[in-house]
Motif scaffolding. Structure first.
Motif, short mmCIF file in Angstrom:
data_model
loop_
_atom_site.label_atom_id
_atom_site.label_comp_id
_atom_site.label_asym_id
_atom_site.label_seq_id
_atom_site.Cartn_x
_atom_site.Cartn_y
_atom_site.Cartn_z
N TYR A 204 28.31 79.39 65.74
CA TYR A 204 28.10 77.97 66.00
C TYR A 204 29.13 77.12 65.24
CZ TYR A 204 26.06 73.33 65.75
OH TYR A 204 25.89 71.96 65.80
N ASP A 205 29.34 77.45 63.97
CA ASP A 205 30.26 76.64 63.14
C ASP A 205 31.67 76.65 63.71
OD1 ASP A 205 28.18 76.00 61.49
OD2 ASP A 205 28.63 77.53 59.98
N ASP A 206 32.15 77.83 64.15
CA ASP A 206 33.49 77.92 64.74
C ASP A 206 33.57 77.10 66.03
OD1 ASP A 206 34.47 79.54 62.74
OD2 ASP A 206 34.12 81.42 63.83
N LEU A 207 32.52 77.22 66.84
CA LEU A 207 32.51 76.51 68.13
C LEU A 207 32.59 75.00 67.92
CD1 LEU A 207 32.13 76.55 71.23
CD2 LEU A 207 29.67 76.62 70.85
N ILE A 208 31.82 74.49 66.98
CA ILE A 208 31.79 73.04 66.74
C ILE A 208 33.10 72.57 66.10
CG2 ILE A 208 30.56 71.18 65.50
CD1 ILE A 208 29.17 72.69 68.04
N ARG A 209 33.62 73.38 65.19
CA ARG A 209 34.89 73.01 64.51
C ARG A 209 36.02 72.89 65.53
NH1 ARG A 209 38.47 76.47 62.32
NH2 ARG A 209 37.01 78.21 62.46
N LEU A 210 36.03 73.79 66.53
CA LEU A 210 37.14 73.80 67.49
C LEU A 210 36.84 72.97 68.75
CD1 LEU A 210 38.00 77.53 66.95
CD2 LEU A 210 39.47 75.61 66.38
N GLY A 211 35.57 72.61 68.94
CA GLY A 211 35.25 71.64 69.99
C GLY A 211 34.95 72.19 71.37
N SER A 212 35.31 73.44 71.65
CA SER A 212 34.97 74.01 72.96
C SER A 212 35.11 75.52 72.92
CB SER A 212 35.89 73.45 74.06
OG SER A 212 37.17 74.06 73.97
N MET A 213 34.48 76.16 73.91
CA MET A 213 34.53 77.62 74.02
C MET A 213 35.98 78.07 74.28
SD MET A 213 32.16 79.86 73.71
CE MET A 213 31.47 81.42 74.21
N ASN A 214 36.68 77.31 75.10
CA ASN A 214 38.07 77.69 75.41
C ASN A 214 38.95 77.65 74.17
OD1 ASN A 214 37.62 78.26 78.06
ND2 ASN A 214 38.14 76.20 78.81
N ALA A 215 38.78 76.60 73.36
CA ALA A 215 39.57 76.48 72.13
C ALA A 215 39.25 77.65 71.19
CB ALA A 215 39.29 75.15 71.45
N ALA A 216 37.94 78.02 71.11
CA ALA A 216 37.53 79.13 70.25
C ALA A 216 38.13 80.44 70.77
CB ALA A 216 36.01 79.23 70.21
N ARG A 217 38.19 80.56 72.11
CA ARG A 217 38.77 81.75 72.72
C ARG A 217 40.25 81.86 72.39
NH1 ARG A 217 35.97 81.43 77.42
NH2 ARG A 217 34.48 83.11 77.13
N GLU A 218 40.96 80.73 72.48
CA GLU A 218 42.41 80.73 72.19
C GLU A 218 42.69 81.16 70.75
OE1 GLU A 218 43.89 76.85 73.27
OE2 GLU A 218 43.40 77.21 75.39
#
Length: 367
Positions: free
Chosen positions: A328-342
């Protein structure tokens, strides 16, 4: 584990039903006399989780479903309950069904609210209830020994193992000590699982203080006594004011926050109680989110991905391929699933992955 179920017990007039009403807004009658709660009232309290609101906005979910706890308000036990005093036996049966016990003890003075013993003494109150639970367990163990002995004599391995554990519990229960205090191994616990002992259930003490002491109870001697007792038996204490909780229950979101902050509290007693119950039972939540629904799922710490999938649906567990997980923390920090994937922070995990609290998860499966 489906709904976590916590039984609220305590002597009459310690604030049990007031607390229960506040927790569940279910309106159990809170009259100033014993036995006004005869059938156990059951109420569902939603587990507060700010992460759900954030994910709901992110995914524009149509629906948000928090985790929940079932609270069972079990009528006031009195001395002699195990022998049927008050409505004792019936109440004790209700306690057998719950996962954990929240034992409410009165730690406030109020001349307008009668106390069954006239004097406020939380340790005596705890002992009264502990004695009733031990007596009920003692009777259950003795009955079970009578049944198991025959099978053990005829050579049944399981019965021999069970009989040994039952006999090990007798001295403690005879001394009015809980079955928990005997410190059984996992195998021994399994051997007596069917007996479903009351004093084997984990206990949380809820010290009910006056409104004035909700934020600062440091000078409350009653609370100190309860905390000392709890530390000797490895139990937790949550200090709350049932009266404050009933006032919070009448308020909506921001009003409730403001009311808490005026009292000098950072969170409600309910939040503390649910947090402590989760901790006591080793529970946590993982999250799923999408356009249809954002949801929190309750699992036991140490649950694997494939078992977590089964919480959602048995088909998903059966056809499990892998879990796509981002914290959850990574997802919120990066703002979207795609950004987290990148950034390489969306992991593909197999069946044996051990779930972590706050894992935002998408299960791939094929049935």
């Amino acid at each position: 584990m489906s709904n976590l179920e916590v039984g609220i017990v305590g002597l009459p007039n310690v604030g049990k039903s007031t607390l229960f009403n506040a927790i569940t807004k279910a309106g159990a009658e809170a009259a100033n006399y014993p036995f006004c709660t005869i059938e156990p009232n059951v109420g569902i309290a939603l587990v507060p989780d700010a992460r759900l609101d954030v994910l709901t906005k992110m995914y524009q979910s149509k629906k948000t479903t928090p985790a929940s706890v079932r609270f069972v308000d079990i009528a006031g036990l009195v001395a002699g309950a195990s022998k049927g005093e008050g409505l004792g036996n019936k109440f004790l049966e209700h306690i057998r069904q719950v996962d954990a016990i929240a034992h409410v003890v009165r730690c406030f003075e109020d001349g307008n609210i009668t106390h069954v013993s006239d004097v406020i003494d939380p340790l005596r109150d705890i002992e009264t209830i502990q004695t009733e639970l031990c007596l009920a367990d003692l009777e259950a163990v003795e009955r079970r020994i009578g049944r198991v002995e025959k099978a053990a004599k005829s050579g049944s391995k399981e019965s021999k193992a069970e009989l040994a554990v039952l006999k090990k519990l007798l001295p403690a229960l005879n001394e009015m000590k809980s079955a928990r205090s005997v410190g059984l191994t996992a195998d021994e616990l399994e051997a007596i699982r069917e007996t479903n002992l009351l004093t084997m259930k984990p206990v949380l003490y809820v010290a009910n203080v006056s409104e004035d002491e909700a934020a600062d109870f440091s000078s409350n001697e009653y609370v100190k006594r309860v905390q000392e007792l709890a530390s000797t038996e490895g139990s937790e204490v949550v200090v709350i004011s049932a009266k404050v909780e009933s006032e919070i229950a009448e308020l909506e979101g921001d009003e409730a926050k403001e009311f808490l902050s005026d009292l000098g509290l950072d969170r409600s007693g309910l939040d503390k109680l649910i947090g402590a119950a989760f901790e006591l039972l080793g529970l946590m939540t993982f999250l799923t989110s999408g356009p249809d629904e954002t949801r929190a799922w309750t699992i036991v710490k140490g649950t694997t991905a494939v078992k977590a999938a089964g919480k959602i649906h048995s088909d998903i567990e059966r056809g499990f391929i892998r879990a796509e997980i981002v914290s959850y923390d990574d997802l919120i920090r990066l703002g979207s699933m795609n950004a987290a994937r990148e950034k390489g922070l969306v992991r593909l995990e197999g069946k044996d992955y051990v779930m972590q609290d706050g894992d935002v998860t998408y299960f791939r499966f094929n049935v």
